[in-house]
Design a protein around this motif. Structure first.
Motif, PDB file in Angstrom:
ATOM      1  N   UNK A 105      25.976  36.377  43.858  1.00  0.00           N
ATOM      2  CA  UNK A 105      25.406  35.047  44.059  1.00  0.00           C
ATOM      3  C   UNK A 105      23.901  35.098  44.273  1.00  0.00           C
ATOM      4  N   UNK A 106      23.319  36.293  44.257  1.00  0.00           N
ATOM      5  CA  UNK A 106      21.899  36.444  44.509  1.00  0.00           C
ATOM      6  C   UNK A 106      21.360  37.555  43.623  1.00  0.00           C
ATOM      7  N   UNK A 107      20.047  37.593  43.451  1.00  0.00           N
ATOM      8  CA  UNK A 107      19.424  38.652  42.673  1.00  0.00           C
ATOM      9  C   UNK A 107      18.861  39.726  43.597  1.00  0.00           C
ATOM     10  N   UNK A 108      18.155  39.307  44.640  1.00  0.00           N
ATOM     11  CA  UNK A 108      17.553  40.257  45.560  1.00  0.00           C
ATOM     12  C   UNK A 108      18.344  40.386  46.857  1.00  0.00           C
ATOM     13  N   UNK A 109      19.279  39.475  47.108  1.00  0.00           N
ATOM     14  CA  UNK A 109      20.073  39.538  48.320  1.00  0.00           C
ATOM     15  C   UNK A 109      21.341  40.354  48.129  1.00  0.00           C
ATOM     16  N   UNK A 110      22.168  40.354  49.158  1.00  0.00           N
ATOM     17  CA  UNK A 110      23.413  41.113  49.154  1.00  0.00           C
ATOM     18  C   UNK A 110      24.469  40.385  48.328  1.00  0.00           C
ATOM     19  N   UNK A 111      25.199  41.114  47.474  1.00  0.00           N
ATOM     20  CA  UNK A 111      26.260  40.525  46.655  1.00  0.00           C
ATOM     21  C   UNK A 111      27.631  41.078  46.998  1.00  0.00           C
ATOM     22  N   UNK A 112      27.733  41.804  48.084  1.00  0.00           N
ATOM     23  CA  UNK A 112      29.008  42.377  48.509  1.00  0.00           C
ATOM     24  C   UNK A 112      29.701  41.433  49.482  1.00  0.00           C
ATOM     25  N   UNK A 113      31.030  41.470  49.530  1.00  0.00           N
ATOM     26  CA  UNK A 113      31.734  40.664  50.528  1.00  0.00           C
ATOM     27  C   UNK A 113      31.457  41.174  51.933  1.00  0.00           C
ATOM     28  N   UNK A 163      29.645  35.864  49.808  1.00  0.00           N
ATOM     29  CA  UNK A 163      30.350  36.559  48.728  1.00  0.00           C
ATOM     30  C   UNK A 163      31.785  36.921  49.106  1.00  0.00           C
ATOM     31  N   UNK A 164      32.382  36.151  49.982  1.00  0.00           N
ATOM     32  CA  UNK A 164      33.763  36.392  50.364  1.00  0.00           C
ATOM     33  C   UNK A 164      33.881  37.300  51.576  1.00  0.00           C
ATOM     34  N   UNK A 165      35.113  37.510  51.990  1.00  0.00           N
ATOM     35  CA  UNK A 165      35.410  38.335  53.164  1.00  0.00           C
ATOM     36  C   UNK A 165      36.506  39.326  52.792  1.00  0.00           C
ATOM     37  N   UNK A 166      36.254  40.587  53.083  1.00  0.00           N
ATOM     38  CA  UNK A 166      37.230  41.648  52.842  1.00  0.00           C
ATOM     39  C   UNK A 166      37.731  42.125  54.196  1.00  0.00           C
ATOM     40  N   UNK A 167      38.997  41.819  54.500  1.00  0.00           N
ATOM     41  CA  UNK A 167      39.594  42.193  55.773  1.00  0.00           C
ATOM     42  C   UNK A 167      40.281  43.552  55.646  1.00  0.00           C
ATOM     43  N   UNK A 168      39.952  44.450  56.544  1.00  0.00           N
ATOM     44  CA  UNK A 168      40.620  45.749  56.605  1.00  0.00           C
ATOM     45  C   UNK A 168      41.349  45.826  57.941  1.00  0.00           C
ATOM     46  N   UNK A 169      42.658  45.985  57.880  1.00  0.00           N
ATOM     47  CA  UNK A 169      43.477  46.126  59.086  1.00  0.00           C
ATOM     48  C   UNK A 169      43.957  47.559  59.182  1.00  0.00           C
ATOM     49  N   UNK A 170      43.764  48.164  60.328  1.00  0.00           N
ATOM     50  CA  UNK A 170      44.170  49.555  60.515  1.00  0.00           C
ATOM     51  C   UNK A 170      45.563  49.623  61.142  1.00  0.00           C
TER      52      UNK A 170
END
Length: 870
Positions: A105-113, A163-170
């Motif tokens: 969603x950006x060129x210079x910003x972060x694009x990772x969830x 850019x969304x949310x990636x949930x990691x449950x241990x």
């Protein structure tokens, strides 16, 4: 603060929204248990019911994650989620993969969830350069991974969730469970999958004798394949031990430890990790009081190989020996008549590896305490308090002795850097889970506040020679402290299990926004309709699920604000996201899937322009312009066979994304960006985001490139062509079990993207063969192009990077009970990256950033695994 609360409360009253896409495969009961404390999924489960949560998320449990020698969590999910690029792009041990949602969603910003581990969001800032953001987390400790790409619920995390949310449950202990001990081990061998396409030894000799007969005397008498010299068969092993159960009849627990040694296929490269984790989940006051405690510690040591050796191996004269008697470590070197080294000649590839000693050490700690109290007099209302912290310390050193030709004139080189960073987060929120029986409805509500801060310190950075004579002393200590605060609220309501509304809002205070006293608002709204429960559908037995959903979200990114760089009214890069889709299931979801359409637009784009000054050109950061994307995503899963002996499930996911630069700052039509070099990426109005800024090659009637003749679209003679991100991505998963045997595989594919093969462009001309007193090898593409001189901006080297890749193929055998039926044993054999089908002439078609200078190649890995449970 009162005004802030009034603003948040007023806006919340009009915000209701829904969630998004269907899960690929999940157990909804397990999902709710594993994500306890995660605000979004907690509210969704209450509003929609646990049975439907799996239709609202993309969820992958541990048993379905990628298999084999997995050293970082990012490798677990490649190919599993629609619209999520996991750009591997490098085979270095311990490296982190690049995550990009829907081409960004950006060129210079972060694009990772945004990554959330057990309810704690991880800041993207870190202190290490040679490992990934999640490298501290042992993959064996992960219970499930869940992705929400465009759910309006994501707004509860503010701008970080653009850019969304990636949930990691241990993993954690089960309630009322007897002690269980689980040991897993994986032993693997990794090999170079494909060599770079350079001239072999005989081709090189023939070329020199034909084109440069006077320099043929420079040819040596040896036959050295320098790629064989720098690459090796790499052996690795990973061990994990976990103990779980319930202590004292009220406290589920899990304790785990792991040890990984991963050797890279490039000589000297290696990762070692020791990890330890403890999870306690005691329950008090007749299950009214729950406490979740997580402690995680990891120590990593990376032997950093000198990757300059990769390019050196492609061009070094293959007729020269690896070793010779001299004063430079007895590695072959080009010498002057007095025996001193010619520092301008090519460096011996093996010497670059074996005489370089780079060590990167990182110690990571992560802990949290989450307390949940359900009121005795009103258990539908719960109070949640969470405190979490993370610490990282990093030390890096690089030593090159005076025997290395490249640094011999300065008596060697020693570089040392150290840094530390500390994160701290506090949050409190109220959650209401209230059935409305008279209205045949359910209501979920969450409201709370959060503060977070981090302190960063770079302690020293110094470069000097090992003998103590400072060459370039660069001592400094840098300290910074940043604090953030936010208020958040969300709600969900379901009516008659057919109609669903949800909403979320966050008001954030950023320290960089000096002129904004009220904070910035991020919000999302949406709705869903469970058509399958309508009377005109409920009577059709074959339709088990049919759901229509839509949502809209608005994100403001104040950390990318123009007021930091220029005068005038502050503007912030902002993104709007709209999504609608249909989820469906047939015959008790034996055949199920979904289809989604999305649109994303980012305005007041954060970018930069160059301006003249007394010191030459300076880079000025500005806000202006707009980019957009749109696309379709679909998943299908089918249970082919399901009986006592044979079960076979297949699934596929497909995504199609188109991006476009709509406008740029003021009247600018083209902005270069990315790493400096002969070829850069560009934003060109009307073109896709991430095009390549190249010289348009002219071809003759036979299709052969005409050297030095180009067609350009601007005064520089350059043109915007292609794009670095794929237009189409596909994942195909199969999971089969027959009695005690199992087999599974995952294929990944992508098309529509290009890679600029700079490794070829730099080594494909005949002029590169002859130097002043040495010879260099070139690539085989010279026979096709006939280039006499380097054409390192030519579009001739912009290649189609489409590929089909075997992510993994695993076969297994469940041995069953052993040792007097006290233990169960499972055996597996796995192949990873065994083949890649592509027309790209380089070693790997996946290149982070799209420009291939000759990266550390991804190996093919073959492993055997053993799992014992007692």
């Amino acid at each position: 603060m009162k005004q802030t609360l009034r603003t948040a409360g007023t806006l919340f009253c009009v915000l209701l929204f829904s969630s998004v896409v269907k899960a690929q495969q999940s157990d909804s009961t397990q999902l709710v248990h594993k994500v306890q404390g995660i605000k979004i999924l907690h509210t969704l489960e209450t509003a929609y019911g646990a049975k439907d949560v799996e239709q609202l998320t993309e969820h992958v449990p541990a048993k379905s994650l990628n298999k084999g020698l997995i050293s970082t969590p990012e490798q677990l999910i490649a190919g599993h989620f629609t619209g999520l690029q996991v750009v591997q792009g490098n085979g270095r041990p311990g490296k982190g993969d690049q995550l990009i949602i829907r081409n960004g969603t950006s060129v210079f910003g972060n694009n990772a969830p945004l990554i959330v581990v057990d309810g704690v969001p991880l800041e993207s800032t870190h202190v290490f350069d040679y490992t990934g953001l999640l490298s501290f987390l042992a993959p064996e400790d992960i219970a499930s991974i869940t992705l929400l790409k465009v759910a309006a619920s994501n707004a509860i995390y503010g701008s970080r969730a653009t850019n969304g949310v990636l949930f990691i449950s241990t993993k954690s202990g089960a309630e009322n469970a007897n002690p269980t001990v689980t040991y897993t081990t994986t032993t693997a061998i990794s090999v170079l999958r494909k060599k770079a396409d350079i001239l072999d030894i005989e081709q090189f000799r023939d070329l020199v004798k034909k084109e440069y007969p006077k320099e043929a005397a420079l040819l040596g008498n040896d036959n050295t394949d320098w790629q064989d010299v720098i690459y090796r068969k790499a052996f690795s092993h990973d061990h994990n031990l976990g103990v779980s159960g319930t202590a004292f009849n009220f406290m589920p627990y899990r304790v785990s430890g792991g040890y990984l040694t991963q050797n890279g296929i490039l000589e000297t490269s290696q990762q070692k990790r020791t990890s330890f984790a403890v999870t306690l989940n005691p329950v008090f006051l007749k299950e009214h009081l729950n406490l979740n405690l997580h402690v995680r510690k990891a120590d990593q040591r990376i032997r950093v190989a000198n990757e300059r050796a990769i390019g050196a191996a492609l061009s070094f004269d293959p007729t020269q020996p690896v070793h010779q008697q001299n004063n430079y470590g007895n590695y072959f070197a080009y010498l002057h008549e007095d025996g001193t080294a010619d520092q301008y000649a090519p460096s011996n590839p093996l010497s670059l590896l074996e005489l370089h000693r780079g060590i990167d050490e990182t110690n990571s700690f992560m802990g949290q305490a989450h307390l949940q109290y359900k009121l005795h007099f009103f258990p539908q209302l719960s109070l949640n308090v969470r405190y979490s912290l993370r610490d990282q310390e990093n030390a890096y050193s690089a030593y090159e002795p005076k025997e290395m030709v490249a640094v011999s004139s300065t008596k060697g080189r020693l570089q040392a850097n150290s840094a530390a960073i500390n994160w701290e987060q506090k949050e409190a929120f109220l959650s209401l889970n209230q059935p409305l029986n008279s209205l045949q409805s359910k209501l979920a509500f969450t409201v709370g506040a959060q503060t977070r801060k981090y302190e960063y310190e770079t302690r020293t950075s110094v470069v000097y020679d090992p003998d103590g004579d400072k060459v370039n002393g660069n001592y400094y200590n840098y300290n910074s402290r940043t604090e953030f605060a936010s208020l958040f609220t969300e709600a969900g309501i379901s009516v008659k299990d057919r109609y669903f509304l949800n909403g979320a809002l966050t008001q954030e205070k950023y320290p960089t926004v000096m002129s904004d006293t009220e904070g910035l608002i991020t919000w999302g709204i949406g709705s869903a309709w469970n058509i399958a429960n309508e009377s005109f559908i409920a009577g059709i037995p074959t339709i088990s699920m049919l759901r229509l959903h839509a949502n809209y979200s608005y994100f403001v990114k104040p950390d990318l604000g123009a007021n930091q760089f220029s005068k005038g009214d502050p503007r912030y890069e902002n993104t709007t996201k709209w999504n609608t889709g249909l989820s469906w299931g047939i015959n008790n979801n034996r055949l199920s899937g979904d289809v989604n359409y999305f649109q994303t637009k980012t305005s007041d784009l954060y970018n930069y322009v160059y301006q003249t000054s007394s010191n030459g050109y300076i880079r000025r950061y500005v806000n202006g312009g707009e980019i957009s994307s749109k696309g379709l995503e679909a998943t299908i899963s089918y249970s082919l066979v399901s009986n006592d002996d044979l079960n076979w499930n297949i699934g596929t996911n497909l995504s199609h994304t188109l991006t476009k630069v709509n406008s740029l700052y003021q009247n600018v039509k083209n902005l270069k960006y990315g790493p400096d070099g002969p070829v850069t990426l560009t934003m060109f109005v009307g073109n896709p985001v991430g095009s390549f800024y190249v010289s348009g090659q002219v071809y003759d009637e036979s299709g052969k490139p005409v050297e030095g003749e180009y067609k350009g679209a601007d005064s520089s003679g350059r043109i915007a062509m292609g794009q670095k991100d794929p237009k189409w991505m596909l994942g195909l998963l199969s999971d089969l079990s027959y009695k005690k045997f199992t087999a599974s595989f995952l294929l990944r594919a992508a098309t529509g993207q290009q890679v600029y093969n700079m490794a070829d462009a730099l080594r494909s001309s005949i002029a590169m063969v002859w130097g002043p007193n040495y010879l260099e090898n070139i690539t085989r593409s010279y026979y096709d192009s006939g280039f006499e001189y380097r054409q390192q901006t030519s579009s001739y080297f912009l290649e189609d990077a489409s590929f089909i890749k075997l992510e993994y193929l695993q076969v297994g055998y469940r041995v069953g009970s052993i040792w007097k039926e006290r233990a169960n044993l499972n055996l597996t054999a796995t192949a990873q990256n065994a083949f890649v089908l592509t027309n790209y002439s380089g070693q790997d078609p996946e290149v982070a950033g799209g420009i291939d200078y000759g990266q550390y190649p991804q190996p093919a890995t073959f492993s055997v695994g053993l799992k014992v449970e007692i």
